[in-house]
Design a protein around this motif. Structure first.
Motif, PDB file in Angstrom:
ATOM      1  N   GLN A 663      82.725  10.730  24.781  1.00 36.45           N
ATOM      2  CA  GLN A 663      82.550  11.994  24.054  1.00 36.45           C
ATOM      3  C   GLN A 663      82.448  11.722  22.566  1.00 36.45           C
ATOM      4  O   GLN A 663      83.193  10.913  22.016  1.00 36.45           O
ATOM      5  N   VAL A 664      81.504  12.403  21.926  1.00 40.73           N
ATOM      6  CA  VAL A 664      81.301  12.293  20.481  1.00 40.73           C
ATOM      7  C   VAL A 664      81.351  13.703  19.905  1.00 40.73           C
ATOM      8  O   VAL A 664      80.800  14.650  20.504  1.00 40.73           O
ATOM      9  N   GLU A 665      82.002  13.864  18.758  1.00 39.22           N
ATOM     10  CA  GLU A 665      82.075  15.193  18.154  1.00 39.22           C
ATOM     11  C   GLU A 665      82.103  15.092  16.635  1.00 39.22           C
ATOM     12  O   GLU A 665      82.420  14.038  16.069  1.00 39.22           O
ATOM     13  N   VAL A 666      81.761  16.192  16.013  1.00 41.51           N
ATOM     14  CA  VAL A 666      81.840  16.326  14.559  1.00 41.51           C
ATOM     15  C   VAL A 666      82.393  17.711  14.261  1.00 41.51           C
ATOM     16  O   VAL A 666      82.042  18.685  14.937  1.00 41.51           O
ATOM     17  N   MET A 667      83.268  17.794  13.272  1.00 39.36           N
ATOM     18  CA  MET A 667      83.818  19.093  12.897  1.00 39.36           C
ATOM     19  C   MET A 667      84.141  19.099  11.407  1.00 39.36           C
ATOM     20  O   MET A 667      84.340  18.051  10.788  1.00 39.36           O
ATOM     21  N   GLN A 668      84.172  20.310  10.857  1.00 34.68           N
ATOM     22  CA  GLN A 668      84.388  20.439   9.414  1.00 34.68           C
ATOM     23  C   GLN A 668      84.842  21.848   9.087  1.00 34.68           C
ATOM     24  O   GLN A 668      84.417  22.823   9.735  1.00 34.68           O
ATOM     25  N   ASN A 669      85.678  21.956   8.064  1.00 34.05           N
ATOM     26  CA  ASN A 669      86.027  23.234   7.447  1.00 34.05           C
ATOM     27  C   ASN A 669      85.513  23.201   6.017  1.00 34.05           C
ATOM     28  O   ASN A 669      85.697  22.215   5.307  1.00 34.05           O
ATOM     29  N   ARG A 681      82.321  23.054  14.947  1.00 28.46           N
ATOM     30  CA  ARG A 681      82.593  21.877  15.776  1.00 28.46           C
ATOM     31  C   ARG A 681      81.461  21.740  16.775  1.00 28.46           C
ATOM     32  O   ARG A 681      81.061  22.712  17.419  1.00 28.46           O
ATOM     33  N   ALA A 682      80.931  20.540  16.887  1.00 30.12           N
ATOM     34  CA  ALA A 682      79.874  20.253  17.857  1.00 30.12           C
ATOM     35  C   ALA A 682      80.256  19.001  18.613  1.00 30.12           C
ATOM     36  O   ALA A 682      80.771  18.032  18.033  1.00 30.12           O
ATOM     37  N   SER A 683      80.030  18.990  19.919  1.00 29.59           N
ATOM     38  CA  SER A 683      80.408  17.829  20.726  1.00 29.59           C
ATOM     39  C   SER A 683      79.429  17.651  21.877  1.00 29.59           C
ATOM     40  O   SER A 683      78.761  18.601  22.310  1.00 29.59           O
ATOM     41  N   VAL A 684      79.365  16.422  22.368  1.00 29.99           N
ATOM     42  CA  VAL A 684      78.605  16.104  23.563  1.00 29.99           C
ATOM     43  C   VAL A 684      79.403  15.070  24.344  1.00 29.99           C
ATOM     44  O   VAL A 684      79.957  14.129  23.767  1.00 29.99           O
ATOM     45  N   GLY A 685      79.509  15.303  25.661  1.00 28.39           N
ATOM     46  CA  GLY A 685      80.269  14.387  26.500  1.00 28.39           C
ATOM     47  C   GLY A 685      79.564  14.136  27.818  1.00 28.39           C
ATOM     48  O   GLY A 685      78.843  15.006  28.326  1.00 28.39           O
ATOM     49  N   LYS A 686      79.784  12.931  28.385  1.00 25.70           N
ATOM     50  CA  LYS A 686      79.122  12.574  29.640  1.00 25.70           C
ATOM     51  C   LYS A 686      79.870  11.416  30.296  1.00 25.70           C
ATOM     52  O   LYS A 686      80.362  10.514  29.611  1.00 25.70           O
ATOM     53  N   PHE A 687      79.941  11.453  31.615  1.00 31.06           N
ATOM     54  CA  PHE A 687      80.420  10.301  32.357  1.00 31.06           C
ATOM     55  C   PHE A 687      79.288   9.275  32.429  1.00 31.06           C
ATOM     56  O   PHE A 687      78.229   9.536  33.006  1.00 31.06           O
TER      57      PHE A 687
END
Length: 826
Positions: A663-669, A681-687
């Motif tokens: 899983q990879v994500e990026v987030m910010q305030n 927040r944006a994320s993408v995950g995969k087996f």
């Protein structure tokens, strides 16, 4: 660009058909008067200012006008002008004003907006006069105090008499080292700081704290460091993240000219210079939040001092906040900040807190020589010696004299400190702390402290031991905890619990140990051994998480290591070896199943699993303050990037799992000018592989809670299905809090302190071809809860997707403000 074009059209268009009026304004000796003001009476938009040679120009339509000529220190003159359809020249002389007239002059904004013009002149040269436009270093002394007063509702005279008698009877004993602390001593809190501050444009700062002293609870005091907030009114916006929910528009800026009203209230002579006192009021409290006064030195257009107050509404903690600044004029071209006074406070239900922070700036050096890499992410440094300065040092470095009350307070505190540091007193305090009472046994728990060894252990109370509600019936869970701390802030703490279930006669238990081996780099090592119930969907909706098919029995060994490899880059590694068993065969309490529907536990054969988790997160340009043995993170203007890999390893200690998940994500305030705070927040995950995957190792997209508004950065509010996934899952979330920028434009609405929040989210689950998206909007308000802040919100949500029909829902939320970083959870 479109705005600029329209502005040019509407501003230039009326000039067609107008004629030029020009001339020279001079004094009684025919010398030009630079900066003289020329305007049409009763039409203050028709105005101009003479240049250095006294020459002025303005364009007028043909007609009759009464012109007013004005200059500092001179008597105003009016001139009738019959403007013909041709260019016209008018020269005029002004004569000196008597000093008594200068001191008494009052200029009404109804006649002309001279105050605005003076501020505009300041704004025109603000980069030149702004001390933060130049590298410099300066010594700073800060004294911050808080006065706490309890609100007495019944018989205040009797209460006051009691307090005076108590203070009088105890004061002498206190200074003779009696242990009883009078009530008056707890009302005052005081902090002193002496530091050396270095600065280089545009925003590089380094603070070296040479001395720091705190007496009492100083958590309510503001501006005990210069690196968190800089009250630089020569900038367009003041970013005061730990004070105010939105950036504050400065009245000494180009946007401020539009956001504020200016009125010249008074002109007077001081030390041979003419000073103009200008009143500042917001045009719209939704976008401008300050009011007060600014004093301008005429002809030089320098700021002499200012006195501004933030309007109540977007302050995070305080009910009011006032800023006073005094400047010295270096070479008549630079405003150098000499003194700053912050007055602020808050009223609670039974207590009033009144605070004051004074800062003195001295020994400026505007020609510093900084090393090449002097400025970096480390913006402040405090060595241990700073906390150990004696009274002789403070007497030499103290920039503000102490009041009699403060002297009395410091002496009393020092006496108490000396007394309380004696072994006999510490032993007596520990004896009271270690005494076993019925209330401790029944409710609070029993603790024992050894101050010499800096350690403490305790046992759980009867109330915490009895668990009438549990997945497999009532249980009794006695517990033990231990904590030790070293001088360098390394810590060791542990917790052990034994659990017995009456319904099934089963024994459970767990123990965990956590060692903080490197406080500065957030280095932790954890080990845990558990034999207990575990869950499959740990973050499912509240309507699903209690279901029996969500539970299984686990015997597990967990090892975890966390460390900051370099500034802003955090890595972790976790190994978990577990034996999982089904709860099939356990007895359950079924009496409430009809009222609260439940199901049967998941049936499966026992198996072993060895799982490795590794990951890292990175926040570029993370700013921090260095304490003697730890660091205080201040945040960054950049997003945080994270990556997580979970690997189920087969054939390791009989492990049968075999999968890999990434899983990879990026987030910010971040803040968008004065219109609010945004988070995404944006994320993408995969087996990556799923050759042998079991139920607890799947990834679940949780369904929404009914009524409850869950964190919108990690969940959806209108998702009515729990999905078990192995393929790609894409998510994006966004939330914006307007902090009153929109709603405050409604008359009198700011008094309600209600803010608007909007946002939305989208998700795509590939293996189900499931699309979900939603938008949300709501109203939020902050409330005082003791000395904390509670935010209550009500939201409406509209959801849609390719698997559902459009639907709406109403949600509520409750959130507490984090006192450490002054942030909400979303």
């Amino acid at each position: 660009m479109k705005f600029l074009l329209l502005f040019l059209i509407f501003s230039v268009g009326p000039a067609f058909g107008q004629r030029l009026l020009n001339g020279v304004v001079s004094n009684e000796q025919n010398l030009p008067i630079a900066g003289a003001e020329v305007f049409v009476k009763n039409a203050t938009d028709l105005r101009t200012v003479a240049d250095l040679n006294g020459y002025f120009e303005m364009y007028l339509n043909p007609g009759e006008y009464y012109l007013v000529f004005s200059a500092d220190g001179y008597q105003d003159r009016e001139l009738y002008l019959g403007m013909k359809d041709q260019d016209t020249r008018r020269d005029i002389q002004l004569f000196p004003m008597k000093l008594s007239e200068v001191q008494e002059i009052k200029v009404s904004a109804k006649k002309m907006n001279v105050g605005r013009d003076k501020i505009m002149k300041v704004v025109e040269i603000r980069e030149q006069i702004n001390p933060w436009s130049y590298p410099h270093e300066v010594d700073v002394y800060i004294k911050a105090t808080e006065q706490r007063d309890h609100i007495v509702k019944e018989n205040p005279k009797a209460q006051e008499k009691k307090e005076k008698q108590e203070a009088k009877s105890n004061e002498g004993d206190l200074l003779n080292e009696a242990p009883k602390v009078p009530e008056w001593l707890n009302k005052l809190q005081l902090a002193e700081v002496q530091l050396h501050r270095s600065y280089s444009p545009p925003n590089q700062v380094k603070e070296i704290r040479n001395a720091y002293k705190a007496l009492g609870d100083v958590s309510q005091l503001y501006y005990t460091t210069t690196v968190k907030s800089n009250f630089n009114f020569f900038e367009n916006l003041l970013h005061l993240d730990d004070l105010h929910q939105t950036p504050v528009s400065s009245p000494i800026s180009t946007p401020g000219i539009v956001a504020y009203k200016y009125k010249l209230e008074e002109k007077y002579e001081e030390n041979g210079r003419m000073i103009s006192k200008i009143k500042i009021t917001p045009r719209n409290t939704a976008t401008s939040t300050m009011e007060g006064y600014i004093w301008v030195v005429d002809t030089l257009w320098l700021i002499q001092k200012l006195d501004l107050t933030m309007n109540k509404g977007n302050l995070l903690i305080y009910d009011y906040f006032r800023i006073e600044q005094e400047y010295s004029l270096q070479g008549d071209t630079l405003c150098v900040l000499d003194r700053q006074v912050l007055t602020y406070g808050v009223k609670y239900k039974n207590e009033v807190s009144q605070c004051k922070t004074e800062a003195i700036y001295s020994n400026y050096n505007f020609q510093p020589s900084f090393a090449k890499k002097y400025f970096n992410a480390e913006v402040a440094v405090t060595e241990q010696a700073a906390y150990e300065r004696d009274s002789a040092y403070w007497e030499q470095k103290r920039g503000i004299a102490l009041t009699d009350e403060e002297i009395k307070f410091i002496r009393a505190k020092d006496s108490i400190r000396d007394y309380m540091n004696r072994k006999e007193y510490l032993d007596s305090v520990d004896a009271v702390f270690n005494k076993i009472t019925a209330l401790k046994v029944l409710w609070f728990g029993v603790d024992h402290r050894n101050r010499d060894k800096k350690q403490q252990f305790g046992f759980g109370s009867v109330a915490s031991t009895i668990q009438p509600i549990n997945i497999a019936g009532p249980r009794i869970t006695p517990s033990f905890d231990y904590f030790k701390k070293w001088k360098d802030e390394r810590t060791l703490d542990c917790y052990t619990r034994i659990s017995y279930g009456f319904l099934n006669g089963d024994w459970k238990g767990d123990t965990w140990w956590r060692y903080r081996f490197d406080p500065f780099h957030f280095g932790f090592f954890r080990v845990a051994i558990n034999h207990d119930f575990d869950v499959i969907r740990g973050y499912d909706a509240i309507t699903q998480i209690y279901k029996r098919d969500n539970f299984f029995e686990s015997t597990r060994l967990n090892l975890n290591l966390e460390y900051e490899l370099f500034n802003g880059f955090y890595a972790y590694a976790n190994t978990q070896y577990t034996k999982r068993r089904s709860l099939d065969g356990y007895e359950f309490l079924n009496g409430i199943d009809e009222a609260l529907p439940n199901n049967d536990p998941l049936a499966f054969d026992p198996y072993d699993a060895f799982i490795l988790n590794i990951g890292a997160s990175y926040t570029p340009a993370q700013r921090y303050m260095r304490e003697p043995y730890r660091k205080v993170v201040l945040g960054s203007a950049y997003p945080t990037f994270s990556v997580h890999l979970e690997r189920g390893l087969p054939n390791v200690f009989k492990s049968v799992v075999d999968h890999a998940y990434l899983q990879v994500e990026v987030m910010q305030n971040f803040k968008i000018g004065t219109i609010g705070t945004s988070s995404y927040r944006a994320s993408v995950g995969k087996f990556l592989s799923a050759r042998a995957i079991y139920e607890p190792d799947y990834k679940f997209q949780r369904r929404s809670d009914p009524i409850w508004f869950s964190n919108p950065l990690y969940s959806f509010q209108g998702f009515d299905t729990t999905l078990r996934t192995t393929d790609f899952v894409y998510q994006a979330h966004y939330v914006h809090h307007d902090n009153g920028a929109i709603l405050n434009k409604i008359p009198y609405f700011k008094k309600t302190r209600v803010g608007l929040v909007v946002g939305g989210g989208a998700m795509y689950v590939k293996e189900y071809d499931w699309q979900h998206y939603e938008i949300l909007a709501g109203l939020e308000r902050n409330f005082k809860l003791s000395r904390r802040r509670l935010r209550v919100g009500v939201y409406g949500v509209i959801s849609d997707g390719n698997q559902i029909t459009p639907q709406t829902a109403w949600k509520i939320s409750f959130a507490m403000l984090d006192d450490r970083n002054m942030k909400w959870n979303f």
